[in-house]
Design an enzyme around this catalytic site. Sequence first.
Site, PDB file in Angstrom:
ATOM      1  N   ARG A 190       0.927  -1.217  -0.009  1.00  0.00           N
ATOM      2  CA  ARG A 190      -0.307   0.052   0.121  1.00  0.00           C
ATOM      3  C   ARG A 190       0.923   1.204   0.010  1.00  0.00           C
ATOM      4  O   ARG A 190       2.006   1.087   0.585  1.00  0.00           O
ATOM      5  CB  ARG A 190      -0.994   0.029   1.279  1.00  0.00           C
ATOM      6  CG  ARG A 190      -1.787  -1.252   1.368  1.00  0.00           C
ATOM      7  CD  ARG A 190      -2.555  -1.162   2.940  1.00  0.00           C
ATOM      8  NE  ARG A 190      -3.503  -2.215   2.801  1.00  0.00           N
ATOM      9  CZ  ARG A 190      -3.029  -3.478   3.250  1.00  0.00           C
ATOM     10  NH1 ARG A 190      -1.686  -3.680   3.928  1.00  0.00           N
ATOM     11  NH2 ARG A 190      -3.923  -4.728   3.548  1.00  0.00           N
TER      12      ARG A 190
ATOM     13  N   LYS B 195      -1.712  -3.046   8.215  1.00  0.00           N
ATOM     14  CA  LYS B 195      -2.727  -2.730   9.271  1.00  0.00           C
ATOM     15  C   LYS B 195      -2.777  -3.194  10.159  1.00  0.00           C
ATOM     16  O   LYS B 195      -2.201  -4.627  10.376  1.00  0.00           O
ATOM     17  CB  LYS B 195      -3.787  -3.116   8.269  1.00  0.00           C
ATOM     18  CG  LYS B 195      -4.094  -2.060   7.144  1.00  0.00           C
ATOM     19  CD  LYS B 195      -5.644  -2.352   6.444  1.00  0.00           C
ATOM     20  CE  LYS B 195      -5.822  -1.377   5.313  1.00  0.00           C
ATOM     21  NZ  LYS B 195      -7.358  -1.723   4.609  1.00  0.00           N
TER      22      LYS B 195
ATOM     23  N   HIS C 247      -4.248   2.499  -5.114  1.00  0.00           N
ATOM     24  CA  HIS C 247      -3.866   1.081  -4.894  1.00  0.00           C
ATOM     25  C   HIS C 247      -3.719   0.404  -6.319  1.00  0.00           C
ATOM     26  O   HIS C 247      -3.741  -0.749  -6.538  1.00  0.00           O
ATOM     27  CB  HIS C 247      -5.244   0.453  -4.309  1.00  0.00           C
ATOM     28  CG  HIS C 247      -5.023   0.347  -2.828  1.00  0.00           C
ATOM     29  ND1 HIS C 247      -3.788   0.819  -2.370  1.00  0.00           N
ATOM     30  CD2 HIS C 247      -5.855  -0.015  -2.072  1.00  0.00           C
ATOM     31  CE1 HIS C 247      -4.106   1.022  -0.850  1.00  0.00           C
ATOM     32  NE2 HIS C 247      -5.258   0.239  -0.817  1.00  0.00           N
TER      33      HIS C 247
ATOM     34  N   ARG D  66      -0.957  -1.979  -6.625  1.00  0.00           N
ATOM     35  CA  ARG D  66      -1.201  -3.079  -5.955  1.00  0.00           C
ATOM     36  C   ARG D  66      -2.017  -4.154  -6.262  1.00  0.00           C
ATOM     37  O   ARG D  66      -1.749  -5.144  -6.576  1.00  0.00           O
ATOM     38  CB  ARG D  66      -1.693  -2.595  -4.228  1.00  0.00           C
ATOM     39  CG  ARG D  66      -1.865  -3.641  -3.344  1.00  0.00           C
ATOM     40  CD  ARG D  66      -2.435  -2.885  -1.968  1.00  0.00           C
ATOM     41  NE  ARG D  66      -2.990  -3.656  -1.163  1.00  0.00           N
ATOM     42  CZ  ARG D  66      -2.448  -4.571  -0.304  1.00  0.00           C
ATOM     43  NH1 ARG D  66      -1.354  -4.673  -0.336  1.00  0.00           N
ATOM     44  NH2 ARG D  66      -3.225  -5.045   0.512  1.00  0.00           N
TER      45      ARG D  66
ATOM     46  N   HIS E  89      -3.248  -9.540   3.493  1.00  0.00           N
ATOM     47  CA  HIS E  89      -4.854  -9.670   3.972  1.00  0.00           C
ATOM     48  C   HIS E  89      -5.180 -10.736   4.980  1.00  0.00           C
ATOM     49  O   HIS E  89      -4.470 -11.581   5.097  1.00  0.00           O
ATOM     50  CB  HIS E  89      -5.575 -10.136   2.565  1.00  0.00           C
ATOM     51  CG  HIS E  89      -5.838  -9.230   1.430  1.00  0.00           C
ATOM     52  ND1 HIS E  89      -6.138  -9.409   0.091  1.00  0.00           N
ATOM     53  CD2 HIS E  89      -5.774  -7.872   1.302  1.00  0.00           C
ATOM     54  CE1 HIS E  89      -6.075  -8.549  -0.654  1.00  0.00           C
ATOM     55  NE2 HIS E  89      -5.983  -7.320   0.206  1.00  0.00           N
TER      56      HIS E  89
ATOM     57  N   TYR F  37      -9.509 -10.748  -6.651  1.00  0.00           N
ATOM     58  CA  TYR F  37      -8.607 -10.695  -8.107  1.00  0.00           C
ATOM     59  C   TYR F  37      -8.781 -11.872  -8.659  1.00  0.00           C
ATOM     60  O   TYR F  37      -8.587 -11.769 -10.098  1.00  0.00           O
ATOM     61  CB  TYR F  37      -7.251 -10.616  -7.498  1.00  0.00           C
ATOM     62  CG  TYR F  37      -7.020  -9.278  -6.624  1.00  0.00           C
ATOM     63  CD1 TYR F  37      -6.841  -8.224  -7.447  1.00  0.00           C
ATOM     64  CD2 TYR F  37      -6.691  -9.361  -5.226  1.00  0.00           C
ATOM     65  CE1 TYR F  37      -6.517  -6.940  -6.807  1.00  0.00           C
ATOM     66  CE2 TYR F  37      -6.586  -7.989  -4.657  1.00  0.00           C
ATOM     67  CZ  TYR F  37      -6.334  -6.832  -5.085  1.00  0.00           C
ATOM     68  OH  TYR F  37      -6.093  -5.834  -4.648  1.00  0.00           O
TER      69      TYR F  37
END
Length: 315
Positions: A163, A187, A259, A262, A285, A294
Amino acid sequence: MPNTGQDTEVAPGISQVITGYLDHLAVERGTSRNTLDGYGRDLRRYGAYLTALGIDDLEAITDQHVTEFLISLRGDVGGAALAASSVARTLVAVRGLHRFAFQDGLVSSDPARDVRPPALDRRLPKALGLDDVLRLLDTPGDSGVRELRERALLEVLYSTGARISEAIGLDVDDVDAAERTVLLDGKGGKQRLVPIGRPALAALDAYLVRARPQLATQGRASPAIFLNARGGRLSRQSAWQALKTNAERAGLADSVSPHTLRHSFATHLLERGADVRVVQELLGHASVTTTQVYTLVTVNTLREVYATAHPRARH
C-alpha cells in the site's frame, strides 16, 4: 449520518424492549451465551442509531429506518466497516426484536419483516496490463532528485504489492538487498516480510546513492527511505500525487488510483499461476476472501481472451 456505534445511550423505551427480547431468547428459547452476546451488541448499536435519530419508541420505526441502519453499517463504524456477514447477522437480530415486539402486542406492526440486506456492488479492482505498468515505471526520469525518488517509489509499489502508506513507512533498515526482501508495516501494526525484485532494488539503490543524501541534509536524520524536500518522511498525499502525475504523463490517468499498482501486482501474479493464499500473504490480507476478488478479474480476462480468440466461442 447518525452514530452507529455504542457510545450513544439508548432511549429507555427501546432499551427495555431489547432487554425483554434477550431475556425471552435466554429463558424461553435457550439461546447460547455467545449468540446472546452477539445479538446484544447488534441491538445496542441499533438502539443507539435510532436514539441518535430522535426515535425513542419502536412504534415510530418504519422499514426505511431499518434499511438505512443496515446501509450505515457498511460505512465507517468505529473506524472499520462491518463485513457483509456481520450485517446479515445484525438483520437477524433486528428482525427478531421487531417480531417479538409485534407478537407481544408492544407495537402494531413489524417494520423489519420484509427488509433484506442491502445489495452491494462488488467492484472489481482496476489492474493495468503489464505493458501499461512498464510504461508507467519508465515515465519518471533518472536525472534529478525528485525523478529518482519517484522512480524508486513506483518500482517498490509494483514489486512488493505494498500500500502507499506501507511504502512511505519504510525505513532504510527495512530493506535487505542481499536477501532481496522488504519489511512492511501493515494494517493493525502487523508486519510482513515480502520479496522485492531486482529492478526495484536497482531503482532504490540509484535513489539512495544519488538523491536521498541531498534530501537528508534538509532535515534531522530521518530513518525514512522516501524523504520530502525538507528531509522528513514523504507524506501519503505526496506519494499519491507522484503516482498520479506520472500516470498522466504515461497516458494512464483514467486508469490509476492509489492502489492501482497493488491491484496490478496481485492480478499479474494470479494470471501467471500464483496460489491465491500466497498472494494473500504478500498483500497482507487477513482473510483469503479479500484476495479472491482478484481471481474474478483474472477469470474475466480469460473470458475476454476466449471470446475473441477461440474459433467457436460465439457459436
